[in-house]
Design a protein around this motif. Structure first.
Motif: not given
Length: 162
Positions: A111-129
């Protein structure tokens, strides 16, 4: 169930057939979302899916990446997940929760085109989120015990309090 100013907006992949029939998130009895939410300290007692509106009193909300109900999340198409990610982004920008918690790493990756994402906090933000990926609480996800899941949810709870 979304409101402005939430601490955490939990986001499932899509409704299962029972959830669609009842209008309640994570309604299937074998789903571990509600027990894990309580065990991790997000709620003072285990809520029943029929009490989902009560999440708002704890600063929590709940939604899905894709609205279409299926028996299994792997029935969704890549295009549906990508479109769901786009719509979810717009929703998050509108309501600005502190954290978006996507429940299911595989769906998040697509959904977010992050093929290497792992469980936990992400570097990505959505605005301030900020974004956190949690394990899928489905009973089909045997790779995560209820205790390990509760610990990961608890890490998010601690971050959301800070």
């Amino acid at each position: 169930m979304i409101a402005d100013g939430l601490r955490v907006l939990f986001c499932g992949i899509n409704p299962g057939l029972l959830s669609a029939a009842t209008g309640r998130h994570f309604a299937r009895p074998g789903n571990r979302f509600w027990p894990v939410l309580h065990a991790s300290g997000f709620t003072p007692r285990r809520l029943d899916p029929a009490e989902q509106d009560g999440l708002l009193t704890y600063g929590l909300g709940i939604t899905n990446v894709v609205a279409r109900a299926t028996a299994r999340a792997d029935e969704l198409t890549r295009a549906e997940l990508i479109e769901g990610g786009r719509l979810l982004t717009a929703t998050v920008e509108r309501y600005t929760p502190r954290w978006l918690a996507v429940v299911g790493v595989t769906a998040y990756r697509v959904a977010f085109a992050e093929p290497r994402a792992k469980i936990g906090p992400q570097d990505r933000t959505i605005g301030v989120t900020r974004v956190w990926v949690l394990p899928n609480p489905s009973g089909l996800n045997a790779g995560w015990s209820t205790q390990a899941m509760a610990e990961e949810f608890g890490r998010l709870r601690a971050a959301a309090r800070a």
